[in-house]
Scaffold this motif. Structure first.
Motif, PDB file in Angstrom:
ATOM      1  N   PHE A 218       0.831  -1.208   0.000  1.00 51.58           N
ATOM      2  CA  PHE A 218       0.000   0.000   0.000  1.00 51.58           C
ATOM      3  C   PHE A 218       0.866   1.259   0.000  1.00 51.58           C
ATOM      4  CE2 PHE A 218      -1.936   3.327   2.697  1.00 51.58           C
ATOM      5  CZ  PHE A 218      -3.005   3.670   1.886  1.00 51.58           C
ATOM      6  N   GLY A 219       1.898   1.279   0.832  1.00 52.28           N
ATOM      7  CA  GLY A 219       2.760   2.453   0.940  1.00 52.28           C
ATOM      8  C   GLY A 219       3.474   2.771  -0.364  1.00 52.28           C
ATOM      9  N   ASN A 220       3.972   1.747  -1.022  1.00 48.16           N
ATOM     10  CA  ASN A 220       4.693   1.966  -2.283  1.00 48.16           C
ATOM     11  C   ASN A 220       3.773   2.461  -3.393  1.00 48.16           C
ATOM     12  OD1 ASN A 220       7.716   1.051  -2.410  1.00 48.16           O
ATOM     13  ND2 ASN A 220       6.707  -0.332  -0.967  1.00 48.16           N
ATOM     14  N   ILE A 221       2.599   1.853  -3.526  1.00 49.15           N
ATOM     15  CA  ILE A 221       1.696   2.224  -4.620  1.00 49.15           C
ATOM     16  C   ILE A 221       1.016   3.556  -4.353  1.00 49.15           C
ATOM     17  CG2 ILE A 221      -0.272   1.501  -6.000  1.00 49.15           C
ATOM     18  CD1 ILE A 221       2.303  -0.194  -6.288  1.00 49.15           C
ATOM     19  N   MET A 222       0.438   3.694  -3.154  1.00 45.12           N
ATOM     20  CA  MET A 222      -0.248   4.949  -2.808  1.00 45.12           C
ATOM     21  C   MET A 222       0.740   6.095  -2.720  1.00 45.12           C
ATOM     22  SD  MET A 222      -3.237   6.160  -2.159  1.00 45.12           S
ATOM     23  CE  MET A 222      -4.051   7.554  -1.357  1.00 45.12           C
ATOM     24  N   GLY A 223       1.892   5.835  -2.069  1.00 49.29           N
ATOM     25  CA  GLY A 223       2.904   6.870  -1.938  1.00 49.29           C
ATOM     26  C   GLY A 223       3.450   7.315  -3.285  1.00 49.29           C
ATOM     27  N   GLY A 224       3.661   6.357  -4.195  1.00 46.08           N
ATOM     28  CA  GLY A 224       4.152   6.692  -5.535  1.00 46.08           C
ATOM     29  C   GLY A 224       3.165   7.567  -6.286  1.00 46.08           C
ATOM     30  N   GLY A 225       1.870   7.242  -6.178  1.00 43.26           N
ATOM     31  CA  GLY A 225       0.836   8.025  -6.861  1.00 43.26           C
ATOM     32  C   GLY A 225       0.780   9.454  -6.346  1.00 43.26           C
ATOM     33  N   ILE A 226       0.842   9.616  -5.003  1.00 44.24           N
ATOM     34  CA  ILE A 226       0.796  10.966  -4.421  1.00 44.24           C
ATOM     35  C   ILE A 226       2.049  11.759  -4.794  1.00 44.24           C
ATOM     36  CG2 ILE A 226       0.863  12.212  -2.225  1.00 44.24           C
ATOM     37  CD1 ILE A 226      -0.949  10.096  -1.064  1.00 44.24           C
ATOM     38  N   LEU A 227       3.200  11.076  -4.800  1.00 47.41           N
ATOM     39  CA  LEU A 227       4.456  11.750  -5.161  1.00 47.41           C
ATOM     40  C   LEU A 227       4.402  12.291  -6.585  1.00 47.41           C
ATOM     41  CD1 LEU A 227       7.367  12.465  -4.399  1.00 47.41           C
ATOM     42  CD2 LEU A 227       8.062  10.226  -5.262  1.00 47.41           C
ATOM     43  N   VAL A 228       3.859  11.481  -7.513  1.00 43.04           N
ATOM     44  CA  VAL A 228       3.761  11.930  -8.902  1.00 43.04           C
ATOM     45  C   VAL A 228       2.818  13.125  -9.012  1.00 43.04           C
ATOM     46  CG1 VAL A 228       3.012  11.286 -11.228  1.00 43.04           C
ATOM     47  CG2 VAL A 228       4.289   9.653  -9.841  1.00 43.04           C
ATOM     48  N   LEU A 229       1.697  13.097  -8.263  1.00 45.84           N
ATOM     49  CA  LEU A 229       0.760  14.216  -8.312  1.00 45.84           C
ATOM     50  C   LEU A 229       1.399  15.495  -7.784  1.00 45.84           C
ATOM     51  CD1 LEU A 229      -2.568  12.543  -7.155  1.00 45.84           C
ATOM     52  CD2 LEU A 229      -2.114  13.606  -9.367  1.00 45.84           C
ATOM     53  N   PHE A 247       7.392   4.730 -14.514  1.00 41.16           N
ATOM     54  CA  PHE A 247       8.391   4.207 -13.565  1.00 41.16           C
ATOM     55  C   PHE A 247       7.713   3.530 -12.383  1.00 41.16           C
ATOM     56  CE2 PHE A 247      10.876   4.899  -9.679  1.00 41.16           C
ATOM     57  CZ  PHE A 247      12.008   4.163  -9.986  1.00 41.16           C
ATOM     58  N   PHE A 248       6.768   4.233 -11.746  1.00 44.85           N
ATOM     59  CA  PHE A 248       6.120   3.676 -10.562  1.00 44.85           C
ATOM     60  C   PHE A 248       5.185   2.527 -10.929  1.00 44.85           C
ATOM     61  CE2 PHE A 248       7.377   7.719  -8.634  1.00 44.85           C
ATOM     62  CZ  PHE A 248       7.881   7.245  -7.436  1.00 44.85           C
ATOM     63  N   GLY A 249       4.560   2.593 -12.093  1.00 42.45           N
ATOM     64  CA  GLY A 249       3.629   1.537 -12.471  1.00 42.45           C
ATOM     65  C   GLY A 249       4.321   0.287 -12.980  1.00 42.45           C
ATOM     66  N   TRP A 250       5.226   0.431 -13.930  1.00 38.42           N
ATOM     67  CA  TRP A 250       5.837  -0.731 -14.577  1.00 38.42           C
ATOM     68  C   TRP A 250       6.997  -1.286 -13.743  1.00 38.42           C
ATOM     69  CZ3 TRP A 250       4.292  -2.876 -19.337  1.00 38.42           C
ATOM     70  CH2 TRP A 250       3.259  -2.187 -19.988  1.00 38.42           C
ATOM     71  N   PHE A 251       7.905  -0.416 -13.336  1.00 38.82           N
ATOM     72  CA  PHE A 251       9.116  -0.882 -12.646  1.00 38.82           C
ATOM     73  C   PHE A 251       8.843  -1.177 -11.165  1.00 38.82           C
ATOM     74  CE2 PHE A 251      13.228   0.044 -10.502  1.00 38.82           C
ATOM     75  CZ  PHE A 251      13.951  -0.999 -11.062  1.00 38.82           C
ATOM     76  N   VAL A 252       8.483  -0.152 -10.403  1.00 36.63           N
ATOM     77  CA  VAL A 252       8.216  -0.335  -8.963  1.00 36.63           C
ATOM     78  C   VAL A 252       7.020  -1.266  -8.760  1.00 36.63           C
ATOM     79  CG1 VAL A 252       7.615   0.842  -6.814  1.00 36.63           C
ATOM     80  CG2 VAL A 252       9.178   1.926  -8.431  1.00 36.63           C
ATOM     81  N   GLY A 253       5.997  -1.115  -9.599  1.00 37.44           N
ATOM     82  CA  GLY A 253       4.791  -1.928  -9.459  1.00 37.44           C
ATOM     83  C   GLY A 253       5.062  -3.414  -9.614  1.00 37.44           C
ATOM     84  N   LEU A 254       5.836  -3.794 -10.624  1.00 42.46           N
ATOM     85  CA  LEU A 254       6.143  -5.213 -10.832  1.00 42.46           C
ATOM     86  C   LEU A 254       7.048  -5.753  -9.729  1.00 42.46           C
ATOM     87  CD1 LEU A 254       6.604  -5.469 -14.714  1.00 42.46           C
ATOM     88  CD2 LEU A 254       4.804  -6.475 -13.318  1.00 42.46           C
ATOM     89  N   ILE A 255       7.980  -4.926  -9.267  1.00 47.91           N
ATOM     90  CA  ILE A 255       8.842  -5.362  -8.161  1.00 47.91           C
ATOM     91  C   ILE A 255       8.008  -5.618  -6.906  1.00 47.91           C
ATOM     92  CG2 ILE A 255      10.635  -4.578  -6.542  1.00 47.91           C
ATOM     93  CD1 ILE A 255      12.036  -3.244  -8.874  1.00 47.91           C
ATOM     94  N   GLN A 256       7.085  -4.717  -6.612  1.00 46.87           N
ATOM     95  CA  GLN A 256       6.249  -4.888  -5.424  1.00 46.87           C
ATOM     96  C   GLN A 256       5.327  -6.109  -5.551  1.00 46.87           C
ATOM     97  OE1 GLN A 256       6.544  -3.387  -2.531  1.00 46.87           O
ATOM     98  NE2 GLN A 256       8.303  -2.365  -3.458  1.00 46.87           N
ATOM     99  N   ALA A 257       4.844  -6.391  -6.750  1.00 49.90           N
ATOM    100  CA  ALA A 257       4.028  -7.595  -6.962  1.00 49.90           C
ATOM    101  C   ALA A 257       4.854  -8.842  -6.689  1.00 49.90           C
ATOM    102  CB  ALA A 257       3.493  -7.617  -8.396  1.00 49.90           C
ATOM    103  N   PHE A 258       6.103  -8.842  -7.158  1.00 49.08           N
ATOM    104  CA  PHE A 258       6.989  -9.988  -6.924  1.00 49.08           C
ATOM    105  C   PHE A 258       7.309 -10.134  -5.440  1.00 49.08           C
ATOM    106  CE2 PHE A 258      11.372 -11.605  -6.549  1.00 49.08           C
ATOM    107  CZ  PHE A 258      11.146 -12.886  -7.040  1.00 49.08           C
TER     108      PHE A 258
END
Length: 273
Positions: A218-229, A247-258
């Motif tokens: 939650f922190g990585n995805i929500m935090g990434g979205g707020i940071l971009v905004l 970057f946050f969707g493809w790179f960080v997002g896939l890493i967090q899924a893994f």
């Protein structure tokens, strides 16, 4: 050679679309921070903790499940594998090896593999959507604000309820597997090992697992979205925020899924030892 050229053209086309979208947003977006961090919540019945629902979480979860089903149907397993089949087989083999190395009881390897693979696919597709331009629905003082291509698709993994549900599911399943594999008596005894004085610490460490498991994603995805905004607001929606989506969707997002799927395997495997 033809397939490599087609892949190269697809990447170039995708990159060009990001650039065009970034330029368009420079002139069209107002870059307002109204509604940041808020969610579209609908109350039913008497409201309260159990009387609320986030429609976007439900709608996008259904869309992601549909995408995964269509993707699975599009993969045709043949004797000579194509690129898509090779990627799928590589991914399945890798996760199966992780499960084999982490889960000592062979009886629970297949269900652990299915659980971790399902979590990785759902969270992976959800996070990838959060890196692609789509429809943004935000609550404002005047009602709902629906904008097209000024933000990414809403991802269910930015809703703590989704991640906590997955984490609690892994937590319950891991203890059910442990009780069945070791026997209830030995499973209960594991809470007072190596010494009964460790009972409070063992209970705290178990309760902390679903909390940290869900908050990390939650922190990585929500935090990434707020940071971009916020960066978008500071730069008046210059081209850079569009690439931060990717970057946050493809790179960080896939890493967090893994990482989420890997921790699921580790939690189940550690209780079966």
């Amino acid at each position: 050679m033809l397939k490599e050229k087609k892949l190269k053209n697809t990447i170039i086309l995708f990159f060009a679309l990001y650039v065009i979208l970034g330029i368009v947003n420079v002139f069209t977006s107002k870059s307002e921070l109204e509604g940041v961090g808020q969610r579209w919540i609908v109350e039913f019945g008497n409201g309260g903790f159990l009387g609320q629902i986030n429609p976007m979480t439900v709608l996008m979860s259904g869309l992601i499940i549909l995408i995964i089903i269509l993707f699975a149907k599009s993969v045709k397993f043949e004797r000579i594998p194509g690129r898509k089949q090779s990627i799928v087989e590589l991914m399945l083999d890798y996760f199966w090896e992780l499960v084999e190395d982490s889960v000592p009881d062979q009886k629970y390897r297949k269900p652990t593999f299915v659980i971790s693979m399902s979590l990785f696919l759902f969270i992976g597709f959800a996070n990838i959507l959060s890196g692609m331009p789509g429809i943004s629905v935000l609550p404002t003082d005047s009602g709902l604000s629906v904008q097209l291509f000024t933000d990414t698709w809403y991802t269910p993994t930015s809703d703590l309820n989704t991640n906590l549900t997955f984490a609690l599911m892994v937590f319950i399943i891991s203890h059910v597997f442990a009780a069945k594999s070791k026997g209830v008596g030995k499973w209960l005894k594991s809470f007072i090992e190596p010494n009964p004085i460790m009972l409070p610490l063992n209970l705290i460490s178990e309760i902390a697992k679903p909390v940290s498991h869900s908050l990390r994603l939650f922190g990585n995805i929500m935090g990434g979205g707020i940071l971009v905004l916020i960066i978008s607001y500071m730069l008046k929606y210059f081209v850079i925020p569009i690439f931060l989506w990717g970057f946050f969707g493809w790179f960080v997002g896939l890493i967090q899924a893994f990482v989420f799927a890997l921790l699921s395997i580790a939690y189940i495997g550690s209780l079966l030892e």
